[in-house]
Every structure is written in structure tokens, then in C-alpha cells.
Design a protein around this motif. Sequence first.
Motif, PDB file in Angstrom:
ATOM      1  N   THR A   1       0.860  -1.188   0.000  1.00 54.81           N
ATOM      2  CA  THR A   1       0.000   0.000   0.000  1.00 54.81           C
ATOM      3  C   THR A   1       0.893   1.234   0.000  1.00 54.81           C
ATOM      4  N   LEU A   2       0.766   2.037  -1.043  1.00 58.48           N
ATOM      5  CA  LEU A   2       1.598   3.215  -1.237  1.00 58.48           C
ATOM      6  C   LEU A   2       0.977   4.446  -0.603  1.00 58.48           C
ATOM      7  N   ARG A   3       1.797   5.225   0.068  1.00 55.73           N
ATOM      8  CA  ARG A   3       1.384   6.558   0.505  1.00 55.73           C
ATOM      9  C   ARG A   3       2.037   7.533  -0.461  1.00 55.73           C
TER      10      ARG A   3
ATOM     11  N   VAL B   1       2.250  11.545  -1.458  1.00 52.88           N
ATOM     12  CA  VAL B   1       1.989  12.934  -1.104  1.00 52.88           C
ATOM     13  C   VAL B   1       2.375  13.777  -2.318  1.00 52.88           C
ATOM     14  N   VAL B   2       1.405  14.515  -2.859  1.00 48.61           N
ATOM     15  CA  VAL B   2       1.642  15.404  -3.990  1.00 48.61           C
ATOM     16  C   VAL B   2       1.041  16.752  -3.626  1.00 48.61           C
ATOM     17  N   GLY B   3       1.902  17.750  -3.475  1.00 51.32           N
ATOM     18  CA  GLY B   3       1.410  19.059  -3.046  1.00 51.32           C
ATOM     19  C   GLY B   3       0.741  18.928  -1.687  1.00 51.32           C
ATOM     20  N   ASP B   4      -0.511  19.364  -1.566  1.00 47.00           N
ATOM     21  CA  ASP B   4      -1.229  19.280  -0.296  1.00 47.00           C
ATOM     22  C   ASP B   4      -2.128  18.039  -0.221  1.00 47.00           C
ATOM     23  N   ARG B   5      -2.039  17.153  -1.223  1.00 43.44           N
ATOM     24  CA  ARG B   5      -2.839  15.913  -1.221  1.00 43.44           C
ATOM     25  C   ARG B   5      -2.025  14.780  -0.611  1.00 43.44           C
ATOM     26  N   ASP B   6      -2.654  14.008   0.268  1.00 47.42           N
ATOM     27  CA  ASP B   6      -2.028  12.856   0.917  1.00 47.42           C
ATOM     28  C   ASP B   6      -2.902  11.645   0.582  1.00 47.42           C
ATOM     29  N   LEU B   7      -2.426  10.787  -0.333  1.00 47.55           N
ATOM     30  CA  LEU B   7      -3.239   9.692  -0.867  1.00 47.55           C
ATOM     31  C   LEU B   7      -2.699   8.332  -0.439  1.00 47.55           C
ATOM     32  N   THR B   8      -3.597   7.356  -0.334  1.00 44.10           N
ATOM     33  CA  THR B   8      -3.233   5.968  -0.075  1.00 44.10           C
ATOM     34  C   THR B   8      -3.696   5.150  -1.271  1.00 44.10           C
ATOM     35  N   LEU B   9      -2.765   4.431  -1.896  1.00 39.53           N
ATOM     36  CA  LEU B   9      -3.070   3.647  -3.088  1.00 39.53           C
ATOM     37  C   LEU B   9      -2.806   2.169  -2.824  1.00 39.53           C
ATOM     38  N   PRO B  10      -3.834   1.325  -2.882  1.00 37.54           N
ATOM     39  CA  PRO B  10      -3.645  -0.115  -2.729  1.00 37.54           C
ATOM     40  C   PRO B  10      -3.192  -0.717  -4.068  1.00 37.54           C
ATOM     41  N   PRO B  11      -2.862  -2.016  -4.077  1.00 37.46           N
ATOM     42  CA  PRO B  11      -2.469  -2.659  -5.338  1.00 37.46           C
ATOM     43  C   PRO B  11      -3.553  -2.484  -6.406  1.00 37.46           C
TER      44      PRO B  11
ATOM     45  N   TRP C   1       6.197  12.942  -2.674  1.00 37.76           N
ATOM     46  CA  TRP C   1       6.899  11.958  -1.862  1.00 37.76           C
ATOM     47  C   TRP C   1       6.180  10.631  -1.966  1.00 37.76           C
ATOM     48  N   LEU C   2       6.932   9.542  -2.024  1.00 36.67           N
ATOM     49  CA  LEU C   2       6.360   8.199  -2.070  1.00 36.67           C
ATOM     50  C   LEU C   2       6.909   7.394  -0.902  1.00 36.67           C
ATOM     51  N   GLY C   3       6.047   6.637  -0.241  1.00 33.33           N
ATOM     52  CA  GLY C   3       6.476   5.794   0.869  1.00 33.33           C
ATOM     53  C   GLY C   3       5.437   4.726   1.151  1.00 33.33           C
ATOM     54  N   SER C   4       5.719   3.928   2.146  1.00 32.39           N
ATOM     55  CA  SER C   4       4.790   2.876   2.540  1.00 32.39           C
ATOM     56  C   SER C   4       3.708   3.479   3.435  1.00 32.39           C
ATOM     57  N   ALA C   5       2.455   3.086   3.189  1.00 36.22           N
ATOM     58  CA  ALA C   5       1.342   3.588   3.993  1.00 36.22           C
ATOM     59  C   ALA C   5       1.229   2.832   5.318  1.00 36.22           C
ATOM     60  N   ASP C   6       1.734   1.598   5.357  1.00 33.71           N
ATOM     61  CA  ASP C   6       1.544   0.777   6.553  1.00 33.71           C
ATOM     62  C   ASP C   6       2.835   0.172   7.104  1.00 33.71           C
ATOM     63  N   GLY C   7       3.982   0.612   6.625  1.00 35.06           N
ATOM     64  CA  GLY C   7       5.256   0.083   7.101  1.00 35.06           C
ATOM     65  C   GLY C   7       5.704  -1.190   6.409  1.00 35.06           C
ATOM     66  N   ARG C   8       4.856  -1.743   5.532  1.00 32.81           N
ATOM     67  CA  ARG C   8       5.227  -2.942   4.775  1.00 32.81           C
ATOM     68  C   ARG C   8       5.857  -2.527   3.444  1.00 32.81           C
ATOM     69  N   ALA C   9       6.525  -3.475   2.810  1.00 32.91           N
ATOM     70  CA  ALA C   9       7.173  -3.202   1.518  1.00 32.91           C
ATOM     71  C   ALA C   9       6.127  -2.854   0.457  1.00 32.91           C
ATOM     72  N   VAL C  10       6.531  -2.003  -0.475  1.00 36.79           N
ATOM     73  CA  VAL C  10       5.669  -1.598  -1.586  1.00 36.79           C
ATOM     74  C   VAL C  10       6.448  -1.810  -2.880  1.00 36.79           C
ATOM     75  N   GLU C  11       5.750  -2.320  -3.885  1.00 39.16           N
ATOM     76  CA  GLU C  11       6.339  -2.583  -5.188  1.00 39.16           C
ATOM     77  C   GLU C  11       5.475  -1.881  -6.232  1.00 39.16           C
TER      78      GLU C  11
END
Length: 194
Positions: A135-137, A139-149, A162-172
Motif C-alpha cells: 500500500t503506497l502513501r 503525497v503530492v502538493g497538499d494531497r495525501d493519498l493511499t493507493l492499494p495494489p 513523496w512516495l512511501g509505505s502507507a503501513d510500514g510494509r514493503a511496496v512494489e
Amino acid sequence: MSEEIDTVLAAVGPRLRALRRQRGATLAAVSAETGISESTLSRLESGQRRPNLELLLPLSRAYDVPLDDLVGAPRTGDPRVHLHPVHRYGMTFVPLTRRPGGMHAYKMLIPAGGPAEPTPQTHSGYEWLYVLNGTLRLVVGDRDLTLPPGEAAEFDTTEPHWLGSADGRAVELVILFGLQGERVHVRSRDGDQP
């Protein structure tokens, strides 16, 4: 020097000229980027100057092509593609394309770990991404989005992101990136553009 080597070296000039023209660059622009004089570049392109590593290495970097492609080196017998991962910002980027200019494709791996504090960055270009696993977190500008597979996003990379993990697990994910702002063109199932 052998006739075969002379033939290979004679083909370098036209290849350099074609790369420069393909990018719409002037001799002056390439000279400014590489530190090679315009007259030397012109003589290289016209075949009046023999190419050497001192000239070809900066040109290879400027045109973003492997040195083998500049000199037209024959392919080895190994048909496998050898990908060379790049590690930046704690993430791994595996290039999936080798072409100069235009769109570039990457497989991106964000390792598992604790929640990271977003540190948005900007750079030239336009990015399209598709989450494969995790699950990707985003952040683009003032938007904070969560994207599942299975979800995708696109954005102008001159906007802080910015791109990062939304839940601390690996993201591909897969990323298509155009340095000059090239965008992905998506078609609907019936072939019409959306």
C-alpha cells in the motif's frame, strides 16, 4: 589498425549527429554540457576526428546512452538483459528501459520499515505509477493519498511529491517517467482515447 575497427569508428560520427539531432540539441548546447569544444564535436560528427574514450564518455553521459551504443559494439552471445538497480532515498529503482530520451520505465521497491515522515522533493518531468504490491502513501502538493495494489496515479514532478509505505510494509510499483514532461497516453478498451 584493422579494417573492422576503422569501419566501427567511422560509424560513430553519423551516430553522434543523429543522437544530437534527435534531441533537438545544438553543437553549442552539447559543448556546454560536455565541455568538448563545438569544433571538436563538429569534426567528430563529420568523421574528421577519430573518437576516443576522453570524448565518448562525456557524450555517452550527455545523451544518456551506453558507450556500446555510441560505438555500435556488437552484442555478446548472452541474450539476457542485465538490469542494474539504483538505490536512492532508501528505495531501489530497477530500470526497465535503456532508450535515450523519451519515457523511462522503472520497477520501484520501497522496503518495509517504520512510518517515514514525508520529505517532498521536486524535479523536472512527469510521472505515472501503478502499485503492484503493498500500500503506497503518495503525497503530492497538499494531497495525501493511499493507493492499494491495482491503483495508478500521475502527476507533474515539478510539484512537491513523496512516495512511501502507507503501513510500514514493503511496496512494489511500476513507474513511467518522462524527463521532458512526456505523459502516458491511456486508451479505453474500445481503443478510443478517454
